[in-house]
Design a protein around this motif. Structure first.
Motif, PDB file in Angstrom:
ATOM      1  N   LEU A 139      79.348  51.203  42.725  1.00  0.00           N
ATOM      2  CA  LEU A 139      78.633  50.895  43.968  1.00  0.00           C
ATOM      3  C   LEU A 139      78.759  49.414  44.311  1.00  0.00           C
ATOM      4  CD1 LEU A 139      76.716  51.476  46.308  1.00  0.00           C
ATOM      5  CD2 LEU A 139      74.808  51.150  44.701  1.00  0.00           C
ATOM      6  N   GLU A 140      78.543  48.556  43.336  1.00  0.00           N
ATOM      7  CA  GLU A 140      78.621  47.121  43.603  1.00  0.00           C
ATOM      8  C   GLU A 140      80.010  46.739  44.113  1.00  0.00           C
ATOM      9  OE1 GLU A 140      76.799  43.318  41.429  1.00  0.00           O
ATOM     10  OE2 GLU A 140      78.382  44.267  40.263  1.00  0.00           O
ATOM     11  N   GLU A 141      81.043  47.349  43.559  1.00  0.00           N
ATOM     12  CA  GLU A 141      82.416  47.055  43.994  1.00  0.00           C
ATOM     13  C   GLU A 141      82.678  47.526  45.415  1.00  0.00           C
ATOM     14  OE1 GLU A 141      84.612  49.023  40.977  1.00  0.00           O
ATOM     15  OE2 GLU A 141      84.497  47.351  39.539  1.00  0.00           O
ATOM     16  N   GLN A 142      81.910  48.514  45.886  1.00  0.00           N
ATOM     17  CA  GLN A 142      82.097  49.039  47.240  1.00  0.00           C
ATOM     18  C   GLN A 142      81.371  48.213  48.298  1.00  0.00           C
ATOM     19  OE1 GLN A 142      84.213  51.682  47.764  1.00  0.00           O
ATOM     20  NE2 GLN A 142      84.555  51.446  45.562  1.00  0.00           N
ATOM     21  N   LEU A 143      80.404  47.408  47.891  1.00  0.00           N
ATOM     22  CA  LEU A 143      79.608  46.654  48.851  1.00  0.00           C
ATOM     23  C   LEU A 143      80.421  45.509  49.441  1.00  0.00           C
ATOM     24  CD1 LEU A 143      76.212  46.574  46.928  1.00  0.00           C
ATOM     25  CD2 LEU A 143      76.904  48.095  48.794  1.00  0.00           C
ATOM     26  N   VAL A 144      80.302  45.337  50.755  1.00  0.00           N
ATOM     27  CA  VAL A 144      81.174  44.407  51.481  1.00  0.00           C
ATOM     28  C   VAL A 144      80.746  42.961  51.312  1.00  0.00           C
ATOM     29  CG1 VAL A 144      81.966  43.750  53.788  1.00  0.00           C
ATOM     30  CG2 VAL A 144      81.808  46.165  53.169  1.00  0.00           C
TER      31      VAL A 144
ATOM     32  N   TYR B 102      79.373  60.528  48.088  1.00  0.00           N
ATOM     33  CA  TYR B 102      79.619  61.676  48.961  1.00  0.00           C
ATOM     34  C   TYR B 102      80.231  61.219  50.284  1.00  0.00           C
ATOM     35  CZ  TYR B 102      79.004  65.822  51.810  1.00  0.00           C
ATOM     36  OH  TYR B 102      79.240  66.894  52.643  1.00  0.00           O
ATOM     37  N   ILE B 103      79.708  60.128  50.825  1.00  0.00           N
ATOM     38  CA  ILE B 103      80.233  59.608  52.100  1.00  0.00           C
ATOM     39  C   ILE B 103      81.688  59.167  51.938  1.00  0.00           C
ATOM     40  CG2 ILE B 103      79.995  57.747  53.800  1.00  0.00           C
ATOM     41  CD1 ILE B 103      76.926  57.898  53.174  1.00  0.00           C
ATOM     42  N   LYS B 104      81.999  58.492  50.839  1.00  0.00           N
ATOM     43  CA  LYS B 104      83.374  58.051  50.585  1.00  0.00           C
ATOM     44  C   LYS B 104      84.331  59.226  50.418  1.00  0.00           C
ATOM     45  CE  LYS B 104      83.881  53.461  50.349  1.00  0.00           C
ATOM     46  NZ  LYS B 104      84.952  52.713  51.046  1.00  0.00           N
TER      47      LYS B 104
ATOM     48  N   TYR C 167      84.892  54.296  55.209  1.00  0.00           N
ATOM     49  CA  TYR C 167      83.547  53.755  55.426  1.00  0.00           C
ATOM     50  C   TYR C 167      83.348  52.489  54.597  1.00  0.00           C
ATOM     51  CZ  TYR C 167      81.252  57.243  58.377  1.00  0.00           C
ATOM     52  OH  TYR C 167      80.864  58.013  59.443  1.00  0.00           O
ATOM     53  N   ARG C 168      82.733  51.486  55.230  1.00  0.00           N
ATOM     54  CA  ARG C 168      82.393  50.233  54.562  1.00  0.00           C
ATOM     55  C   ARG C 168      80.877  50.186  54.369  1.00  0.00           C
ATOM     56  NH1 ARG C 168      86.071  46.057  55.067  1.00  0.00           N
ATOM     57  NH2 ARG C 168      84.512  44.516  55.689  1.00  0.00           N
TER      58      ARG C 168
ATOM     59  N   VAL D 105      68.058  50.886  52.238  1.00  0.00           N
ATOM     60  CA  VAL D 105      68.877  51.658  53.171  1.00  0.00           C
ATOM     61  C   VAL D 105      70.352  51.334  52.974  1.00  0.00           C
ATOM     62  CG1 VAL D 105      69.358  52.154  55.603  1.00  0.00           C
ATOM     63  CG2 VAL D 105      66.996  51.710  54.863  1.00  0.00           C
ATOM     64  N   LEU D 106      71.178  52.384  52.919  1.00  0.00           N
ATOM     65  CA  LEU D 106      72.634  52.246  52.916  1.00  0.00           C
ATOM     66  C   LEU D 106      73.112  52.248  54.360  1.00  0.00           C
ATOM     67  CD1 LEU D 106      75.426  52.342  51.376  1.00  0.00           C
ATOM     68  CD2 LEU D 106      75.324  54.821  51.776  1.00  0.00           C
ATOM     69  N   TYR D 107      73.850  51.206  54.736  1.00  0.00           N
ATOM     70  CA  TYR D 107      74.470  51.149  56.071  1.00  0.00           C
ATOM     71  C   TYR D 107      75.972  51.367  55.883  1.00  0.00           C
ATOM     72  CZ  TYR D 107      69.990  49.131  57.362  1.00  0.00           C
ATOM     73  OH  TYR D 107      68.641  48.924  57.565  1.00  0.00           O
ATOM     74  N   ALA D 108      76.476  52.457  56.458  1.00  0.00           N
ATOM     75  CA  ALA D 108      77.886  52.817  56.287  1.00  0.00           C
ATOM     76  C   ALA D 108      78.554  52.779  57.663  1.00  0.00           C
ATOM     77  CB  ALA D 108      78.012  54.206  55.686  1.00  0.00           C
ATOM     78  N   ILE D 109      79.620  51.995  57.775  1.00  0.00           N
ATOM     79  CA  ILE D 109      80.286  51.765  59.065  1.00  0.00           C
ATOM     80  C   ILE D 109      81.763  52.160  58.959  1.00  0.00           C
ATOM     81  CG2 ILE D 109      80.830  50.038  60.840  1.00  0.00           C
ATOM     82  CD1 ILE D 109      78.487  48.385  59.706  1.00  0.00           C
TER      83      ILE D 109
END
Length: 346
Positions: free
Chosen positions: A124-129, A319-321, A327-328, A342-346
């Motif tokens: 998760l940390e690696e996915q955060l922008v 799941y979103i990925k 998605y970022r 909150v997860l913000y996915a763009i």
């Protein structure tokens, strides 16, 4: 992953690897969830403690509830499973309890605790922008260790991350509208030409929604669907807002009411969706599964609450990925306690 969060989880892993027979402090709904989680983790709950005398002697999840006292408190290592965790820690110290751990948050999980949790949080940390999002994970670690010190809030309002931008006449889904204040705030923030479709299943909350929407000057822009969001069309038992002292309703097989639920794909079929907000009391994964076609086709902005289950921190982003790897991810936190991450996915 942040060193603080890694260390915290390693300590929890060590405790549960060493102690396979425990007592749980907390006989409420949180305690019941933690008992089930401990069983998934191959840990036997031998006793339950609670300060409420009306619960004493009555089994919870098949385990008898006792009064906590010095004579028995050290019979088993104690697992705290209550929102009153701060007060319980103090009480255990006063009772000279020699071994206890706080699982009031980590124990609210669907998956058993294993070293895989460390792997997933590192993912998760690696996915955060951005660094601000990664800092939220550090804040979570500090809060888990010392909840009495609170947790920093984001500088922006909930569901209004500065990276989120919508077209002028966007369609927004408000999953879990509660009293519709979130629907009105979403409409006001993202533009008066936007349209908001609010979902709320609890009859008491539906009345609040209708009253608030009726008094809103742009009420024609907000529509209310009197159903919960789920992965399919059916009827579920719910804990109503009345049964949980005014909190949001939630799906529960032992609930006091029955309500209709539906999928976003079903309810919004034929309509393009630009943003989905979900705060549905632990049903976020089901709601995302019920919006699979919409997410695949419309690629909406997502604002998804992550705090109802601890392992939702990685289960929901994964799941979103899987649906769309483009998605970022950003994470924001919006209260000074555990709630409203909150997860913000763009």
């Amino acid at each position: 992953m942040s060193n603080s969060l890694k260390l915290f989880l390693e300590n929890q892993l060590e405790f549960f690897n060493q102690h396979k027979r425990v007592a749980v402090f907390g006989a409420g709904s949180g305690g019941q969830q933690v008992i089930e989680w401990l069983r998934k983790s191959n840990i036997t709950v031998c006793r339950v403690y609670d300060n409420d005398p009306t619960k004493h002697g009555i089994p919870v999840c098949g385990v008898e509830v006792f009064t906590p006292n010095k004579q028995i408190i050290n019979d088993y290592p104690v697992v705290i499973a209550s929102t009153w965790n701060k007060e319980i820690k103090q009480q255990l110290s006063e009772l000279a309890c020699t071994l206890f751990i706080d699982a009031s948050i980590t124990g609210l999980s669907n998956t058993p605790i294993t070293s895989d949790w460390l792997t997933q949080l590192k993912w998760l940390e690696e996915q955060l922008v951005d660094d601000d999002s990664k800092l939220v994970l550090e804040d979570i670690a500090h809060y888990l260790e010392q909840p009495e010190k609170g947790m920093p809030k984001a500088k922006y309002e909930q569901y209004q991350h500065p990276k989120l931008h919508l077209i002028k006449n966007a369609t927004i889904i408000d999953g879990g509208a509660f009293d519709a204040l979130s629907s009105i705030n979403l409409h006001h923030h993202y533009g008066l030409e936007t349209k908001v479709t609010a979902f709320e299943p609890d009859p008491g909350n539906v009345l609040k929604c209708k009253q608030l929407i009726a008094n809103y000057e742009h009420k024609e822009k907000i529509s209310l669907i009197e159903k919960g969001v789920w992965d399919k069309e059916e009827t579920l038992y719910f804990n109503s807002s009345n049964s949980v002292h005014g909190a949001s309703s939630s799906a529960n097989s032992q609930g006091d009411i029955q309500v209709p639920v539906t999928g976003i794909d079903i309810a919004l079929k034929g309509h393009k969706v630009h943003m989905i907000k979900l705060d549905v009391e632990g049903a976020e994964l089901k709601a995302l599964q019920g919006a699979k076609k919409t997410i695949l086709s419309d690629k909406p902005i997502l604002a998804i609450c992550l705090y109802h289950y601890f392992d939702d921190l990685w289960i929901l982003p994964k799941y979103i990925k899987e649906l769309n790897p483009k998605y970022r991810f950003y994470i924001g936190h919006h209260t000074n306690n555990w709630f409203e991450t909150v997860l913000y996915a763009i």
